[in-house]
Enzyme design. Structure first.
Site, PDB file in Angstrom:
ATOM      1  N   GLU A   1       3.929  -2.926  -2.581  1.00  0.00           N
ATOM      2  CA  GLU A   1       2.495  -3.157  -2.655  1.00  0.00           C
ATOM      3  C   GLU A   1       2.117  -4.167  -3.739  1.00  0.00           C
ATOM      4  O   GLU A   1       1.199  -4.964  -3.561  1.00  0.00           O
ATOM      5  CB  GLU A   1       1.771  -1.824  -2.896  1.00  0.00           C
TER       6      GLU A   1
ATOM      7  N   ARG B   1      -1.108   1.387  -6.002  1.00  0.00           N
ATOM      8  CA  ARG B   1       0.175   0.955  -6.552  1.00  0.00           C
ATOM      9  C   ARG B   1       0.163  -0.528  -6.933  1.00  0.00           C
ATOM     10  O   ARG B   1       1.032  -0.986  -7.653  1.00  0.00           O
ATOM     11  CB  ARG B   1       1.285   1.220  -5.537  1.00  0.00           C
TER      12      ARG B   1
ATOM     13  N   LYS C   1      17.794   8.043  12.736  1.00  0.00           N
ATOM     14  CA  LYS C   1      16.512   8.720  12.892  1.00  0.00           C
ATOM     15  C   LYS C   1      16.459   9.431  14.237  1.00  0.00           C
ATOM     16  O   LYS C   1      16.860   8.877  15.252  1.00  0.00           O
ATOM     17  CB  LYS C   1      15.357   7.719  12.789  1.00  0.00           C
TER      18      LYS C   1
END
Length: 630
Positions: free
Chosen positions: A368, A396, A282
């Site tokens: 979730e 979700r 990243k």
């Protein structure tokens, strides 16, 4: 840096004739262009800097858009957008009427699948691959998924299906795991480059399958199979994906085009489900982002030469900070409290809670559904779970919300951050539906605090209930009301009259109370802070209906099935025929842009409220009323 080569790339076809040396030059220019563009608009940065070479290699090797590339979540798709004809449009990124920060099918034919939530890419690409097989079309389908998104159960459901032949046969598809949480030292990188080329090549595949066919009916077959798995397992962590039925290749250095391009070329021509493990970093190429990828994940505008700067001006606390402070204070007061987040520790304000109460902190990953049922399990054992989750992400876990929590009437607190419009992230992240989808669930309650102080009180109120309760609050700061340090609660199910006026009563749910008060000054209207979307303060609603000519309901959520609909139900049940103007978000997906401007476009600013009420009920604003002649 000049971007001479990048300026010649208006479509992926322009880069397919480039040499490997030119591709490397293009990567440098693209990364520099990306950095300086995002610094002027804000947006996702770390993830995009990490996928520059991978994006170039994919569009160089595959015949896009005929070949399909699906970007999971999509916050790493900026290089893809730049290379697919949207280079100049990057100046409008995430701005009103500009391009989205995520892939959108309506934006470009190269955006083959719209994303924004995680863990959907493998399912979508698998569907596309089977569609191509059924239609007899020669196309390749690629899913690019991050190591974080791979923690979502949906990704593993898709892998489980993808490696199963059944009557439809095995799909020709490639899953690329973009692993940006792992580093490769140079020696290991060189070894893996060699192994990846070898294992993805036709010779290796033919030799492996040929040996299996020769040995299949001999006692040596199982030994050879186990030896192959054991040998590969010593150098690559791919056994689990092999067990799913995918041919695993990697890990390889995702910033090394000399490794990426030939490996992708081999896998492009391979049959059946393939899995490539790519390791990236990243923020790659920008040292400040490499050192601090979290803060550079989604920065606002900044100077690339200086980096992110902390503001010296005192800022109003955000609702997220109010929640984080309350969570720590309530945990100190009640040892039963357990905090849960689905991979949103920073975003949900739980950094300090993790430091102070590590044994009571659970980051369950991008899962979730599991988060909701995990909270239910805790509640079954007498603990008091608090699930901090964005409104859009609780969608979700909706079945779990109903089946595992509400049906069993378990005391779980849902702290719904990012309720209402979220601005730059747009429709995929807007918390527009929680009032409607929670209000219809038996045993559930929903609080809609109007400001920072009331948010803290609402959370304490929810925590002390013995049934499931959600508290919704928006992104960013509110009206700036000072927060009391205590853990006081609100009267259960009761609203309050904040301004007494005439003719019209405005029933406000949440932070729209404050523009309602501004509009009411000009309309001389009554304003009620409802506080609760469920249970509604029915007595107060009926009192307002009987003492006013008309009612206005106001909410930063969808009008269809929202709090205003609840008010209408109360009036209908009481047999009261009172005109009601329901104001909220329209029945459409709201685009990205500045939140205040978006609310104004929806008629939810003070001016919009005043105009709508005046037009509907014929009320002349006080400022326009001429004083009587003396």
């Amino acid at each position: 840096m000049t971007h001479a080569l990048l300026q010649t790339i208006n479509a992926p076809s322009d880069l397919r004739s480039l040499s490997r040396v030119q591709l490397k030059t293009l990567a440098n220019e693209l990364r520099d262009f990306l950095l300086h563009t995002v610094s002027r608009t804000g947006g996702h940065l770390s993830s995009n800097l990490g996928t520059v070479e991978l994006t170039i290699a994919l569009h160089h090797v595959f015949n896009t858009p005929r070949d399909r590339i699906v970007w999971d979540v999509g916050h790493q798709s900026y290089p893809h957008k730049i290379l697919t004809g949207r280079r100049e449009a990057m100046a409008t990124l995430k701005q009103m009427h500009g391009i989205s920060g995520f892939p959108r099918r309506s934006e470009s034919e190269y955006d083959t699948f719209g994303t924004g939530h995680s863990s959907t890419s493998i399912s979508a690409a698998l569907g596309m691959a089977h569609a191509a097989k059924l239609k007899g079309e020669d196309r390749r389908c690629v899913a690019v998924i991050g190591d974080g998104a791979l923690t979502g159960g949906m990704a593993f459901e898709a892998l489980n299906h993808g490696g199963y032949a059944g009557g439809a046969g095995l799909p020709d598809m490639l899953v690329i795991l973009n692993d940006n949480d792992m580093s490769i030292s140079p020696p290991v990188g060189a070894l893996n480059r060699y192994l990846a080329r070898l294992m993805s090549g036709k010779f290796y595949a033919a030799a492996r399958e040929g040996a299996k066919s020769v040995l299949r009916n001999t006692p040596l077959y199982e030994f050879a199979k186990r030896f192959e798995e054991h040998t590969k397992g010593m150098v690559v962590p791919g056994t689990i994906f092999e067990e799913f039925g995918f041919n695993y290749v990697g890990p390889i250095d995702g910033h090394d085009l000399d490794s990426l391009v030939p490996t992708l070329e081999n896998l492009r021509d391979a049959k059946g489900p393939q899995f490539l493990h790519v390791v990236t970093k990243k923020g790659y190429g920008y040292q400040l982002a490499e050192a601090d990828p979290i803060n550079y994940h989604g920065p606002g505008k900044f100077d690339p030469a200086v980096g992110l700067q902390k503001s010296t001006a005192p800022a109003k606390p955000t609702f997220t900070q109010v929640f984080g402070n309350w969570l720590c204070d309530m945990a100190a007061a009640d040892e039963r409290l357990v905090g849960i987040t689905p991979a949103m520790r920073e975003g949900s304000g739980m950094v300090e809670f993790e430091k102070r109460f590590p044994k009571r902190y659970h980051d369950v990953g991008i899962a979730e559904q599991h988060a909701v049922t995990f909270a239910a399990g805790l509640a079954c054992e007498g603990l008091k779970p608090v699930l901090a989750i964005y409104s859009t992400f609780l969608q979700r876990g909706y079945d779990q919300l109903i089946h595992d929590v509400a049906l069993q009437n378990l005391p779980v607190v849902f702290a719904l951050d990012r309720a209402g419009l979220v601005g730059a992230d747009g429709a995929t992240h807007a918390g527009a539906y929680d009032i409607a989808y929670i209000r219809c669930i038996p045993n559930m309650s929903l609080l809609t605090p109007a400001d920072e102080r009331e948010c803290r009180q609402a959370l304490s109120t929810a925590f002390h209930q013995d049934h499931p309760v959600a508290v919704r609050y928006p992104r960013g700061a509110g009206a700036g009301v000072a927060v009391e340090p205590d853990l006081s609660t609100l009267p259960w199910g009761k609203g309050e009259v904040r301004r007494q006026g005439k003719r019209v009563a405005i029933l406000a749910f949440g932070t729209l109370l404050y523009p309602a008060l501004q509009a009411a000054e000009r309309l001389d209207a009554t304003v009620v802070n409802m506080r609760f979307a469920k249970p509604l303060d029915e007595d107060l609603v009926l009192q307002m209906a009987r003492s006013h000519e008309a009612l206005v309901t106001l909410e930063e959520g969808c009008v269809t099935g929202g709090a205003g609909s609840g008010v209408m139900e109360v009036l209908a049940a009481a047999g009261l025929n009172v005109p009601v103007l329901q104001m909220g978000l329209p029945d459409e997906f709201i685009e990205h842009g500045d939140p205040a401007k978006l609310l104004a476009l929806c008629g939810l600013s003070a001016e919009g409220i005043e105009l709508a009420v005046s037009k509907r009920f014929g009320i002349v604003p006080l400022s326009l009323v001429k004083p009587a002649a003396a």
